[in-house]
Every structure is written in C-alpha cells, then in structure tokens.
Motif scaffolding. Structure first.
Motif, PDB file in Angstrom:
ATOM      1  N   MET A  57     -18.645 -16.069  35.921  1.00 43.75           N
ATOM      2  CA  MET A  57     -17.505 -15.653  36.815  1.00 43.75           C
ATOM      3  C   MET A  57     -16.577 -14.957  35.848  1.00 43.75           C
ATOM      4  SD  MET A  57     -16.791 -16.481  39.996  1.00 43.75           S
ATOM      5  CE  MET A  57     -15.293 -17.053  40.059  1.00 43.75           C
ATOM      6  N   ASP A  58     -16.573 -15.083  34.527  1.00 43.26           N
ATOM      7  CA  ASP A  58     -15.865 -14.443  33.598  1.00 43.26           C
ATOM      8  C   ASP A  58     -16.059 -13.178  33.312  1.00 43.26           C
ATOM      9  OD1 ASP A  58     -17.846 -14.948  32.263  1.00 43.26           O
ATOM     10  OD2 ASP A  58     -17.124 -16.008  30.479  1.00 43.26           O
ATOM     11  N   TRP A  59     -17.137 -12.497  34.225  1.00 48.89           N
ATOM     12  CA  TRP A  59     -17.497 -11.118  34.136  1.00 48.89           C
ATOM     13  C   TRP A  59     -18.496 -10.714  32.937  1.00 48.89           C
ATOM     14  CZ3 TRP A  59     -12.338  -7.554  34.771  1.00 48.89           C
ATOM     15  CH2 TRP A  59     -11.534  -8.183  35.862  1.00 48.89           C
ATOM     16  N   PHE A  62     -11.199 -17.698  38.068  1.00 45.96           N
ATOM     17  CA  PHE A  62     -11.149 -17.461  36.577  1.00 45.96           C
ATOM     18  C   PHE A  62     -10.141 -15.789  36.540  1.00 45.96           C
ATOM     19  CE2 PHE A  62     -12.351 -14.768  32.949  1.00 45.96           C
ATOM     20  CZ  PHE A  62     -12.273 -15.694  31.961  1.00 45.96           C
ATOM     21  N   TRP A  66     -20.791  -7.939  40.863  1.00 43.45           N
ATOM     22  CA  TRP A  66     -20.042  -7.841  42.181  1.00 43.45           C
ATOM     23  C   TRP A  66     -19.062  -6.470  42.070  1.00 43.45           C
ATOM     24  CZ3 TRP A  66     -18.584 -13.721  43.099  1.00 43.45           C
ATOM     25  CH2 TRP A  66     -19.761 -14.150  43.675  1.00 43.45           C
ATOM     26  N   LYS A  72     -22.632  -4.438  46.855  1.00 45.82           N
ATOM     27  CA  LYS A  72     -22.585  -5.538  46.125  1.00 45.82           C
ATOM     28  C   LYS A  72     -23.867  -6.312  45.824  1.00 45.82           C
ATOM     29  CE  LYS A  72     -18.065  -7.138  47.020  1.00 45.82           C
ATOM     30  NZ  LYS A  72     -17.354  -8.150  47.709  1.00 45.82           N
ATOM     31  N   HIS A  88     -26.527  -9.387  45.369  1.00 43.62           N
ATOM     32  CA  HIS A  88     -26.692 -10.798  45.810  1.00 43.62           C
ATOM     33  C   HIS A  88     -27.869 -11.535  45.193  1.00 43.62           C
ATOM     34  CE1 HIS A  88     -23.003 -10.515  48.194  1.00 43.62           C
ATOM     35  NE2 HIS A  88     -23.790  -9.483  48.916  1.00 43.62           N
ATOM     36  N   SER A 138     -21.193 -13.440  50.563  1.00 39.56           N
ATOM     37  CA  SER A 138     -21.989 -14.165  50.139  1.00 39.56           C
ATOM     38  C   SER A 138     -21.490 -15.592  50.008  1.00 39.56           C
ATOM     39  CB  SER A 138     -22.894 -13.949  48.948  1.00 39.56           C
ATOM     40  OG  SER A 138     -21.940 -13.795  48.011  1.00 39.56           O
ATOM     41  N   ARG A 173     -23.316 -11.744  38.583  1.00 39.02           N
ATOM     42  CA  ARG A 173     -23.909 -12.676  39.651  1.00 39.02           C
ATOM     43  C   ARG A 173     -25.356 -12.935  39.224  1.00 39.02           C
ATOM     44  NH1 ARG A 173     -25.773 -15.724  41.796  1.00 39.02           N
ATOM     45  NH2 ARG A 173     -26.353 -16.182  43.978  1.00 39.02           N
ATOM     46  N   ALA A 207     -16.118 -18.470  44.927  1.00 35.88           N
ATOM     47  CA  ALA A 207     -15.496 -17.932  43.793  1.00 35.88           C
ATOM     48  C   ALA A 207     -13.951 -17.764  43.983  1.00 35.88           C
ATOM     49  CB  ALA A 207     -16.223 -16.606  43.391  1.00 35.88           C
ATOM     50  N   PRO A 258     -17.179 -20.586  35.569  1.00 35.56           N
ATOM     51  CA  PRO A 258     -18.548 -21.133  36.187  1.00 35.56           C
ATOM     52  C   PRO A 258     -19.644 -20.088  36.013  1.00 35.56           C
ATOM     53  CG  PRO A 258     -16.813 -21.422  37.869  1.00 35.56           C
ATOM     54  CD  PRO A 258     -16.139 -20.592  36.431  1.00 35.56           C
ATOM     55  N   TYR A 293     -12.664 -22.819  41.235  1.00 31.46           N
ATOM     56  CA  TYR A 293     -13.329 -21.979  40.404  1.00 31.46           C
ATOM     57  C   TYR A 293     -12.695 -20.735  39.989  1.00 31.46           C
ATOM     58  CZ  TYR A 293     -16.968 -24.975  42.743  1.00 31.46           C
ATOM     59  OH  TYR A 293     -17.463 -26.318  42.997  1.00 31.46           O
ATOM     60  N   ALA A 314      -9.423 -13.210  34.216  1.00 29.97           N
ATOM     61  CA  ALA A 314      -9.517 -12.276  32.992  1.00 29.97           C
ATOM     62  C   ALA A 314      -8.125 -12.262  32.264  1.00 29.97           C
ATOM     63  CB  ALA A 314     -10.267 -11.291  33.246  1.00 29.97           C
ATOM     64  N   GLU A 347     -19.331 -15.590  46.718  1.00 27.31           N
ATOM     65  CA  GLU A 347     -18.217 -14.902  46.765  1.00 27.31           C
ATOM     66  C   GLU A 347     -17.059 -15.784  47.067  1.00 27.31           C
ATOM     67  OE1 GLU A 347     -18.715 -10.452  47.469  1.00 27.31           O
ATOM     68  OE2 GLU A 347     -20.637 -11.309  48.211  1.00 27.31           O
TER      69      GLU A 347
END
Lengths: 346, 285
Positions: free
Chosen positions: A78-80, B282, A119, A143, A145, B269, A103, B275, A60, B280, B284, B272
């Motif tokens: 989301m995959d950093w 993921f 995050w 964190k 936001h 949040s 984020r 996630a 995502p 959703y 790694a 989060e």
C-alpha cells in the motif's frame, strides 16, 4: 497411501491475508502477505512451530512472490513500493516506487524478470540480473487487479474486462536492447462479464484461467488459432442457496491456482469453499468441506504436495468497516497422491 | 436373460432394475449397484478406502482422519444428506421410491409414444386398430358436394354476398377432403379463427371443419401462435408428452433468476475498497 491431513499454521497473521507464496526448489517455506503490514514466513512441514519470522512493512502488504531461491522474496504494498526482502537477514531493498499502491508482483526465474502492477495503471519491469538497472515503466489501459506468469507469458487482468498478455522473452530482450517501449503480445477481452478477480496460468504454458466477482471461472488458451479459441469456456461456481430460499448468493472467486504437476486447478471463493477442477476434461474433481471463512488466497507447493489456503472474512458490498483480526487463518492441506489428479477426458 | 426384440426393454424390466439413491443411475444387478456406491459415494478421499455406507464413511473419516463428513460425494443436490442410511436398494425412503417409479413409468410411455410418432408404427399390441382412416369420396359423393356448393354460391350471390367470403367458406368446406395432410390442417386453424361471422351461412361452415385431434388437452389450444408457426405434429407430441404450455415461461423465469451478488462492484475491487478504510490507510511521506 499415507493419510492426507489438514492442519492450521500457528500463529496466524494478525489481519486479512492478501497473498500466499510457496518457495521454489521443493522447500516447505510459505510466505503470507497480510493487511496487518507484515509478511509472515512459515515452515509448513512443522505444524506445531511453523512461524519462522515476520517482516514488518510500512503499510499493508498486497502481494508477495519468491525470487530465485527460498531466501529471496519480493513484496508489493500500500506504500506504493516494490520491495526485495532478504528472508534470512530481514533486510529490505526498494526495487521501485509506483504512484499508487502496488497491487501485484510476479517473478519469472527463467527470465530474471520481476513485474509489479500498480493501481496507478502501470507495470514496472525489473531486471533482477542487473540490480543497477532502472525499472521500465509500462502504462496500462486500466487498473490491474491480478497478474500471473506462465513459463513464457505474463497475463495482466484489469478493470474494464481488459486482459493484456506480454511475452517474457520480449521483456528480457527489452532489457538488453536498452529500449523502453514494450510491445504487448496480445490484448483480449475477458470472457467474463464482471470484474476479474484472479488469474492463473497453466504450468504447461498452454493457457490460463480467470475468475470474476460473479462466481464464474473461464479457461482460455494462448494459442491464437480458431480451434484453440473455440476450446475456451466458462462455468459458474461458488454459489450457495440463499438462506431465505430465494435464489442463490453469488460469491467472488478470489483465488485460482494450477497444480504444478497434474495441471488441474483449484478455485477458492467467498463462499468459503475450495474446489478442484480438471480444465481439460471440464469436470469438477472435488469440493472440499466448507472452511471457517471466505478464501482469500491459495497456493500449491511447487512439488504439488501441499495446498495452502488463506482464510479470512470476505469484503462484502456495502460493508462500512473491515477487520480480519482473529478471524484469519492459514490451512495447509497435505494432498493425497491422486487427490488433484485429473480423471482424464470422458 | 435374452435381449428383447428391437432393444426396447419392457416396463417390468425397467422397473426391476436396481438404482442408486444418490445419483439415480440404474444398474444391471444389485452387485454392480453396490460396487458403484462404494466407489462413487462411500469412498474415502483421504485414503481411498471403500466403505459400505455413508454412515460407515463418516465414522471412518472421524476416527482415522479426524474429519467430519458433511455430505455424500457425487450425489444429486437434494440427496447429499447423511440422514438416510443407504445400502444398495435398502433404506430408500418410500416416497423417493414412489416418485422414482412414477418417473420411470412416465418416461417409458413417453419414449414409447415418441417412437410411435417417429416411426409411424402402432404401439405394440394395437397394430390392428388403424389410427386414422383415409376418407375417399366416391364419384357420387363428390358430385353431391359440388351440387351443394353451387347452390350455396347462387344463394350468396343472390343475397349480395361477396365472392371472397364465398371462397373462404369453400376452402373450409374443402379442407377435410380427400386426404388432409396434418400440415395443411394446421394452416387453416388460424385463418378460421379470424374469419368473422359472415351472414346466415356461417352456421353451415363448421360442419366442414375437421375436428381437432382429440388427443390435445385444452392447454394446447391456449398456446400462443408462435411466429414461424410450428406444425401440428409438434403440438400433439408436446401434448402427449404431458408438456404443459405453462412450462415454458416458467423455465425462462428460472433462467432469469438472478442471484444476489456478495460483491457487485464491477469497477472497483474489494482490495481498493479496503485500502480506503482508515484502518489500512497509508499516506506517502
């Protein structure tokens, strides 16, 4: 005056919208980042065949911003990973990788600085002018936001009501000096009691607005004088009477955006409404009719003629599952000439 | 029409002013009201056209801009509905007219009363009736009172009563004379209530207590004594303004009224939370 209109982009993203971005230089290209792992590029000037291209990601997409021109974009996911996307060819280049989902991304064209927030409680600073340089990692006290950039500053809102403000010139100097220690310009405590949801900076570079999960927006000024700080204020919004008549339901204010020309700002909330506010006069200019669902993201075009509104179901406390599939849409509102113009202080 | 003396309009004049159903503003004449309504409540935000009624605006929005009007702009929260067709003063429901009228009348008399208290001037037309007569004791009366007091002191001392309680009762006796300032009166009320019945002379004491101002409704007497002590003037003013003591706690509870939060996690949040959903997730590589 040409009649202002509102229309929907089609086809809409396949799941919830995380962010919207309008291209620089008066282009009508709009990017939408979605939880369905795709980045969507639309041309808002073509209501009937607006979708230009989609860009598949591994996970995502949580945020998107444009680079120096309308064919260059950066995404956080989301995959950093923080990716650079060539919107013409669809080629994606990894800019940096965090230790947790990335984020937010913001880009300051004037400084050539790309900032991502993750995050894993860190910022990555990328020197876009020198692609061979390695990004600088800056630890954060919480964190992140929401992140927003003004012409000279970057505002990072974190858990624990911490707000860090960095100076973009200092970041640029950091690149040329070769050092890796970034001195923050200022740390502030949020004026709002609850978790910060969104941040937006005034195009005039005078200050910024923050919003929280508890239906409230605060407006503050950068200038660190007693007079300027005394001017800050907060107000309640995005609340609807509960259906059972007992009190109000308080919605999060998910999106904040300043109008690039008039300096007024729009807020979008979980109550499915969008309101326009005059920060100087402290007045509400307008409240639009209810949208079909919660407002997830919003953005004004750079010339201020369009307002793009991302609509999808909001995530509620206690919700076990979530899907924005089929309930997500992007609405474009063509603004009338004076629609977002402040009335001036009364 | 010429300006009234002192700038305070009379009640007929106030009640005669046209006013806007949507925002309760009042205007000099009907023309102004109508142009106000067209500009504030019946103006199309898409093209700026000013319509005559909310219904007209609704039709215009529908036909020209393909939009639906769901409420009247800039209206009070309970007046946003499109059900009533308003044009100027026409179409206002009778009960709304009635309550507006009552509110005006109430406000008018309250303002009059406030002015009276603030300036000390009598109400118009009541100038001849003095509000309070200042009682001035003649030398003879004073002497009589002194004699009575002495007799009573003697009696109490003879019966073994304390001088202290004597002084208290003396204070009460002295209170009404010669010119009791309102603030002084107030100071005595609490003390008085706390004085326990003292022997047989208790029955005499109330004679000397000044009567409470008659204007105070029973509600005021029930007001709790607040720390710092508010003066009697304020109590009277509140009573005259029709403010019931109960209104205060009510107001506080309204302020306390907490809305239910759609999302109330102050640490994590919504993103989060989302996630974490398998949908959703993921991992790694």
């Amino acid at each position: 005056m040409a009649p202002a209109t509102q229309y929907e982009l089609s086809p809409p993203p396949g799941d919830a919208i995380s962010a919207l971005a309008f291209a620089p230089n008066g282009s009508t290209k709009l990017l939408a980042a979605s939880w369905d792992k795709k980045l969507y590029a639309y041309d808002v000037a073509k209501p009937d065949s607006s979708l230009i291209k989609t860009y598949e990601h591994r996970a995502p997409v949580l945020d998107v911003c444009f680079g120096d021109n309308e064919n260059e974009a950066y995404t956080a996911g989301m995959d950093w990973v923080v990716n650079k996307v060539n919107l013409e060819t669809g080629e994606m280049t990894e800019m940096s990788k965090h230790a947790a989902p990335a984020r937010c991304v913001v880009y300051s064209p004037a400084h050539g600085v790309l900032i991502s927030a993750s995050w894993d409680c860190s910022l990555n600073l990328h020197n876009v002018r020198d692609p061979s340089s390695t990004p600088i990692r800056i630890p954060l006290p919480g964190k992140p936001h929401a992140v927003a950039a003004s012409p000279s500053k970057v505002v990072v809102a974190m858990t624990g009501r911490i707000i860090n403000i960095y100076d973009l010139q200092t970041i640029q100097n950091l690149f040329s000096s070769g050092q890796t220690e970034l001195k923050l310009w200022q740390q502030r405590e949020s004026s709002l009691r609850y978790l910060t949801r969104a941040v937006a900076c005034m195009p005039s570079d005078a200050g910024y607005a923050t919003s929280s999960i508890e239906g409230r927006v605060a407006v503050e000024w950068f200038e660190d004088t007693a007079e300027s700080q005394a001017r800050k204020y907060a107000f309640k919004c995005h609340r609807q009477p509960a259906p059972d008549g007992d009190g109000d339901i308080v919605y999060p204010v998910n999106a904040l955006e300043f109008h690039p020309v008039h300096g007024t700002f729009a807020s979008g909330g979980g109550d499915s409404t969008v309101a326009l506010w005059d920060a100087e006069a402290k007045r509400r200019l307008k409240q639009y009719q209810k949208f079909p669902d919660s407002i997830a993201a919003m953005v004004f075009s750079k010339d201020g003629k369009y307002l793009a509104i991302g609509v999808c179901p909001g995530f509620e406390t206690g919700q076990e599952d979530y899907s924005g599939e089929g309930k997500t849409s992007i609405l474009i509102r063509e603004l009338g000439d004076n629609e977002a113009k402040g009335k001036g202080a009364k | 029409m010429g300006k009234k003396r002192r700038g305070h309009a009379d009640i007929e004049e106030i009640l005669g002013r046209p006013w806007c159903y949507y925002c309760e503003r009042d205007f000099e004449d009907l023309k102004l009201l109508i142009s106000h309504q067209k500009a504030k409540h019946f103006k199309c935000d898409r093209c700026g056209r000013r319509l005559n009624t909310a219904g007209g605006l609704s039709v215009h929005l529908n036909q020209v801009h393909k939009e639906n009007l769901d409420h009247v702009e800039n209206a009070l929260p309970n007046r946003q509905g499109l059900e009533v067709e308003i044009f100027g003063m026409e179409g206002i429901p009778t009960e709304v007219l009635e309550s507006h009228r009552n509110r005006l009348i109430q406000n008018f008399y309250q303002a009059q009363e406030d002015r009276r208290i603030a300036t000390g001037n009598p109400l118009p037309g009541q100038a001849k009736e003095p509000r309070k007569k200042i009682k001035i004791e003649t030398a003879e009366e004073l002497k009589t009172r002194l004699r009575e007091w002495r007799a009573r002191r003697k009696e109490i001392l003879a019966n073994g009563g304390s001088l202290e309680s004597m002084m208290k009762s003396a204070q009460q006796q002295a209170a009404p004379a010669p010119v009791p300032a309102p603030a002084q009166q107030q100071q005595h009320y609490p003390g008085q209530q706390q004085v326990p019945p003292q022997g047989h002379f208790y029955g005499q004491a109330p004679e000397g207590i000044p009567a409470r101002p008659p204007s105070g409704p029973p509600g005021v007497a029930g007001l709790p004594q607040r720390p710092g002590g508010d003066n009697i003037d304020q109590l009277i003013r509140m009573a005259e303004a029709g403010v019931k003591p109960a209104a205060e706690p009510e107001k506080a509870s309204k302020k306390d009224k907490k809305g239910r939060m759609f999302y109330d996690d102050a640490e994590i949040s919504p993103e989060e939370r989302m996630a974490k959903l398998p949908r959703y997730a993921f991992t790694a590589a």
